[in-house]
Design a protein around this motif. Structure first.
Motif, mmCIF file in Angstrom:
data_model
loop_
_atom_site.group_PDB
_atom_site.id
_atom_site.type_symbol
_atom_site.label_atom_id
_atom_site.label_comp_id
_atom_site.label_asym_id
_atom_site.label_seq_id
_atom_site.Cartn_x
_atom_site.Cartn_y
_atom_site.Cartn_z
ATOM 1 N N MET A 132 0.890 -1.268 0.006
ATOM 2 C CA MET A 132 -0.196 -0.089 0.103
ATOM 3 C C MET A 132 0.852 0.962 0.098
ATOM 4 O O MET A 132 0.660 2.224 -0.858
ATOM 5 N N ARG A 133 1.790 1.259 0.944
ATOM 6 C CA ARG A 133 2.746 2.528 0.705
ATOM 7 C C ARG A 133 3.407 2.577 -0.513
ATOM 8 O O ARG A 133 3.430 3.758 -0.851
ATOM 9 N N LYS A 134 3.925 1.600 -0.987
ATOM 10 C CA LYS A 134 4.782 1.603 -2.393
ATOM 11 C C LYS A 134 3.817 2.157 -3.411
ATOM 12 O O LYS A 134 4.066 2.760 -4.418
ATOM 13 N N ALA A 135 2.367 1.459 -3.409
ATOM 14 C CA ALA A 135 1.421 1.982 -4.358
ATOM 15 C C ALA A 135 1.336 3.483 -4.182
ATOM 16 O O ALA A 135 1.129 4.083 -5.368
ATOM 17 N N VAL A 136 0.947 3.873 -3.325
ATOM 18 C CA VAL A 136 0.710 5.482 -2.894
ATOM 19 C C VAL A 136 1.862 6.146 -3.642
ATOM 20 O O VAL A 136 1.870 7.343 -4.313
ATOM 21 N N ARG A 137 3.361 5.810 -3.134
ATOM 22 C CA ARG A 137 4.296 6.392 -3.670
ATOM 23 C C ARG A 137 4.601 6.357 -5.086
ATOM 24 O O ARG A 137 4.914 7.579 -5.963
ATOM 25 N N GLU A 138 4.207 5.355 -5.872
ATOM 26 C CA GLU A 138 4.317 4.998 -7.120
ATOM 27 C C GLU A 138 3.608 5.974 -7.742
ATOM 28 O O GLU A 138 3.724 6.684 -8.854
ATOM 29 N N ASN A 139 2.113 6.028 -7.324
ATOM 30 C CA ASN A 139 1.331 7.166 -7.949
ATOM 31 C C ASN A 139 1.429 8.483 -7.825
ATOM 32 O O ASN A 139 1.718 9.190 -8.807
ATOM 33 N N ILE A 140 2.177 8.924 -6.637
ATOM 34 C CA ILE A 140 2.627 10.409 -6.598
ATOM 35 C C ILE A 140 3.745 10.455 -7.488
ATOM 36 O O ILE A 140 3.793 11.443 -7.936
ATOM 37 N N ALA A 141 4.625 9.561 -7.669
ATOM 38 C CA ALA A 141 5.813 9.679 -8.533
ATOM 39 C C ALA A 141 5.320 9.991 -10.008
ATOM 40 O O ALA A 141 6.153 10.803 -10.556
ATOM 41 N N PHE A 142 4.365 9.225 -10.161
ATOM 42 C CA PHE A 142 3.980 9.306 -11.631
ATOM 43 C C PHE A 142 2.745 10.582 -11.725
ATOM 44 O O PHE A 142 2.033 10.382 -12.804
ATOM 45 N N GLY A 143 2.699 11.407 -11.173
ATOM 46 C CA GLY A 143 1.593 12.529 -11.250
ATOM 47 C C GLY A 143 0.449 12.314 -10.434
ATOM 48 O O GLY A 143 -0.326 13.530 -10.731
ATOM 49 N N ALA A 144 0.172 11.612 -9.610
ATOM 50 C CA ALA A 144 -1.384 11.704 -9.033
ATOM 51 C C ALA A 144 -1.162 12.680 -7.806
ATOM 52 O O ALA A 144 -0.352 13.086 -7.332
ATOM 53 N N GLN A 195 -14.358 -6.503 -4.171
ATOM 54 C CA GLN A 195 -14.163 -7.681 -4.047
ATOM 55 C C GLN A 195 -14.806 -8.428 -2.915
ATOM 56 O O GLN A 195 -15.151 -7.637 -1.944
ATOM 57 N N PRO A 196 -14.885 -9.772 -2.747
ATOM 58 C CA PRO A 196 -15.304 -10.330 -1.461
ATOM 59 C C PRO A 196 -14.698 -9.956 -0.421
ATOM 60 O O PRO A 196 -14.885 -9.843 0.561
ATOM 61 N N TYR A 197 -13.273 -9.612 -0.461
ATOM 62 C CA TYR A 197 -12.069 -9.367 0.642
ATOM 63 C C TYR A 197 -12.170 -7.683 0.550
ATOM 64 O O TYR A 197 -11.918 -6.917 -0.516
ATOM 65 N N LEU A 198 -12.476 -7.040 1.492
ATOM 66 C CA LEU A 198 -12.510 -5.460 1.798
ATOM 67 C C LEU A 198 -11.124 -5.245 2.286
ATOM 68 O O LEU A 198 -10.582 -6.014 2.916
ATOM 69 N N TYR A 199 -10.837 -3.949 2.015
ATOM 70 C CA TYR A 199 -9.678 -3.228 2.813
ATOM 71 C C TYR A 199 -10.150 -3.358 4.152
ATOM 72 O O TYR A 199 -11.542 -2.975 4.514
ATOM 73 N N SER A 200 -9.559 -3.193 5.128
ATOM 74 C CA SER A 200 -9.724 -3.207 6.571
ATOM 75 C C SER A 200 -9.721 -1.761 7.153
ATOM 76 O O SER A 200 -8.990 -0.747 6.258
ATOM 77 N N VAL A 201 -10.221 -1.406 8.156
ATOM 78 C CA VAL A 201 -9.897 0.080 8.728
ATOM 79 C C VAL A 201 -8.521 0.415 8.928
ATOM 80 O O VAL A 201 -8.130 1.361 8.459
ATOM 81 N N ASP A 202 -7.664 -0.700 9.264
ATOM 82 C CA ASP A 202 -6.218 -0.462 9.449
ATOM 83 C C ASP A 202 -5.578 -0.184 8.038
ATOM 84 O O ASP A 202 -4.649 0.656 7.768
ATOM 85 N N ASP A 203 -6.143 -1.005 6.900
ATOM 86 C CA ASP A 203 -5.572 -0.997 5.674
ATOM 87 C C ASP A 203 -5.968 0.605 5.221
ATOM 88 O O ASP A 203 -4.874 1.090 4.721
ATOM 89 N N VAL A 204 -6.928 0.987 5.264
ATOM 90 C CA VAL A 204 -7.322 2.441 4.899
ATOM 91 C C VAL A 204 -6.545 3.508 5.790
ATOM 92 O O VAL A 204 -5.896 4.530 5.026
ATOM 93 N N LYS A 205 -6.302 3.175 6.954
ATOM 94 C CA LYS A 205 -5.578 4.259 7.849
ATOM 95 C C LYS A 205 -4.183 4.301 7.321
ATOM 96 O O LYS A 205 -3.419 5.416 7.214
ATOM 97 N N THR A 206 -3.703 3.045 6.895
ATOM 98 C CA THR A 206 -2.111 2.999 6.184
ATOM 99 C C THR A 206 -2.107 3.843 4.904
ATOM 100 O O THR A 206 -1.133 4.593 4.810
ATOM 101 N N LEU A 207 -3.031 3.656 3.970
ATOM 102 C CA LEU A 207 -3.150 4.393 2.940
ATOM 103 C C LEU A 207 -3.339 5.772 2.987
ATOM 104 O O LEU A 207 -2.713 6.808 2.357
#
Ligand SMILES: [Zn+2]
Length: 427
Positions: free
Chosen positions: A202-214, A224-236
């Motif tokens: 998750m951290r890498k995905a955010v950084r990659e996005n920012i690096a490419f202009g997000a 999906q049947p598997y949701l992000y958790s509250v902790d996942d969302v907090k990390t992002l």
């Protein structure tokens, strides 16, 4: 000789620097302030260097100013659409159901080139601006960063378009928003989606996005049947905040909306079926609702007929609870005779059906959008110091909000984009 030429050009450039910037004076017959829901009559708005420098009835028009005569019109801040996909267009063929829509989406994203996606973005950006949207938050589905290219082209003045906040690739649990991906081709969903399942990913995905202009982070909590958790969302949210970005969360379900709000996102997108307790949680957290409130026609085109009733009911409850609401549309379908702009602005009719007042609708389209995007000190109001993002209509939307669907004057950053009266066209 050479020396002389240098001196002459130096003197000329000094003269150019000393020339005052062109001032534009707008004569506004009626000037609407969405934040108060009030109208002032016979106002002068001065614009210089792309920004508003003065507003009032007694403002003196400097000699040599260019006059824009909107004395028979109602003038207001340009609109915000906080949920667009400018670099995506789907031929839905009139509502063949959600599975058909997802197949069309897969075809549009897996087969279409990024180059074509960027050109779609240019056309949609132009049409959004013509309809009165001077700022948009574009929440992904732009292939491999076609949205960054579009944003830069607009910022560099290559093509006309709204001010764009762009999300790059959408960060999701494994599989993105697709269902039934063939195991041999699980990568079809990429680059459209950026899979991130562990905190490190998750951290890498955010950084990659920012690096490419997000400039905003879009996540999908619950497709999906598997949701992000509250902790996942907090990390992002934490990683995005470290880069100065906010997070928009796709939440189709009530459970997803709760998780996103608990996790501290800036906005919950869709929340089609959010329960009233979830809306109350969002209010307590200051989470914006960007409802993508499908009109009956849009819901039908998307093969999602039942959603129209859901969003109207949810809008009613959201306003009763007092959740902050920013206008956002999610139009990706195409329709003969319509543009992305005309299809998007029509979403106000869902607000009208939900009994939302014209003042509240205008706020959702201006000040609330500006606040959600972190631009409340720059855009979303007609006041000194703000960018000159200004639209006009023949009828005052506070009296008949349908007027916003008939914008016939658009200025962005002080440049006139559309002036039907000046070009001799019937509105
Ligand atoms: Zn969307």
């Amino acid at each position: 000789m050479k020396m002389r030429r240098i001196v002459v050009s130096f003197v000329l450039s000094l003269a150019a620097a000393a020339l005052p910037a062109q001032v534009t004076a707008i004569r506004a017959g009626q000037l609407v302030d969405p934040s108060t829901g009030t109208t002032a009559r016979d106002q002068i708005v001065l614009v210089e260097g792309g920004k508003i420098t003065a507003v009032g009835a007694a403002v003196a028009i400097p000699p040599g100013a260019r006059i824009v005569d909107l004395s028979k019109k109602t003038v207001m801040p340009g609109f915000f659409d906080a949920h667009t996909h400018l670099c995506l267009g789907i031929r839905t063929q009139g509502g063949n159901g959600l599975p058909e829509l997802l197949r069309s989406l897969l075809a549009a994203t897996a087969i279409e080139t990024d180059a074509y996606r960027a050109i779609q973005g240019v056309a949609n950006a132009r049409d959004m601006l013509r309809a009165g949207f001077t700022t948009v938050r574009d929440v992904g589905n732009a292939g491999n960063y076609a949205d960054t290219a579009l944003r830069r082209a607009i910022e560099n003045g290559l093509v006309p378009g709204p001010t764009v906040v762009s999300a790059g690739r959408i960060i999701t649990p494994y599989g993105g928003q697709y269902h039934g991906l063939p195991p041999t081709r699980a990568d079809i969903a990429q680059p459209e989606y950026l899979y991130a399942d562990t905190p490190d990913e998750m951290r890498k995905a955010v950084r990659e996005n920012i690096a490419f202009g997000a400039t905003v982070i879009k996540i999908v909590v619950d497709d999906q049947p598997y949701l992000y958790s509250v902790d996942d969302v907090k990390t992002l949210v934490k990683e995005a905040a470290a880069g100065g970005l906010k997070v928009a969360a796709h939440c189709a379900t009530d459970a997803g909306a709760r998780i996103a709000a608990e996790g501290g996102v800036a906005s919950v997108e869709h929340a089609y079926r959010a329960t009233t307790p979830t809306l109350e949680l969002m209010k307590s957290k200051g989470t914006y609702l960007v409802g993508t409130d499908f009109t009956r026609q849009a819901a039908h085109e998307m093969g999602m007929d039942e959603y129209h009733g859901w969003v109207v009911d949810r809008l009613k409850r959201a306003y009763a609870v007092g959740v902050p609401v920013a206008f956002g549309t999610d139009v990706v379908f195409e329709m003969p005779g319509e543009t992305r702009g005309t299809l998007s602005i029509e979403f106000v009719t869902s607000f009208v059906e939900a009994g939302v007042t014209p003042k509240q609708i205008l706020q959702a389209m201006t000040v609330n959008g500006a606040r959600l995007l972190g631009m409340e000190k720059e855009r979303g109001a007609i006041a000194p110091g703000y960018f000159a993002d200004i639209v006009a209509t023949d009828v005052n939307p506070l009296e008949n909000v349908d007027a916003v669907r008939h914008v016939n004057f658009v200025m962005k950053n002080g440049n006139v984009i559309r002036d039907d009266a000046a070009s001799g066209r019937e509105p």
